[in-house]
Design a protein around this motif. Structure first.
Motif: not given
Length: 137
Positions: A42-70
């Motif tokens: 849902t939109a709420e689930v993806s918003a929570a992912h957005g929060e976690l992604i922002k938090e994760t990236l704010s702690k590092s200057n590394k690039k990110v790779q997304f691995l998504i299991d559907l």
């Protein structure tokens, strides 16, 4: 309209629950944000992912790779698709690998994503091993 905020629950070292879904974050040459999508996205689930992604990236200057299991994913809301498209286009994102989709769904999703966003670092795979091999190229 009522909005139900989805909580991010830490369940282990680098492991989180977002609704029914799970996230494993590993830190190596790149940050790998591994989503195991379970149930409706849902939109709420993806918003929570957005929060976690922002938090994760704010702690590092590394690039990110997304691995998504559907493999266990339910319906994706239009808002969730838009959010994932946004995360895919971040300048810190190097690759987005999606696996576990039915071949017909993968073909449709590939067509839609290609037409809408022209993301070159966004690919669909049958298995997690194939996706990880692409990350290691």
């Amino acid at each position: 309209m009522t909005s139900n905020k989805i909580c991010i629950e830490r369940i282990g070292e680098g492991e989180y629950a977002i609704g029914e879904s799970r996230v494993k974050i590993t830190d190596g040459a790149y940050i790998v944000y591994h989503v195991i999508a379970i149930g409706e996205q849902t939109a709420e689930v993806s918003a929570a992912h957005g929060e976690l992604i922002k938090e994760t990236l704010s702690k590092s200057n590394k690039k990110v790779q997304f691995l998504i299991d559907l493999n266990h994913c339910g319906k994706n809301s239009p808002q969730a698709r838009d959010c994932w498209r946004t995360y895919s286009l971040l300048e810190t994102t190097t690759k987005v690998a999606i696996f576990g989709m039915h071949p017909v769904s993968r073909m449709i999703a590939s067509f839609v994503m290609g037409k809408i966003s022209k993301i070159e670092h966004y690919r669909f795979f049958s298995t997690e091993d194939e996706a990880r091999d692409w990350f290691n190229e």
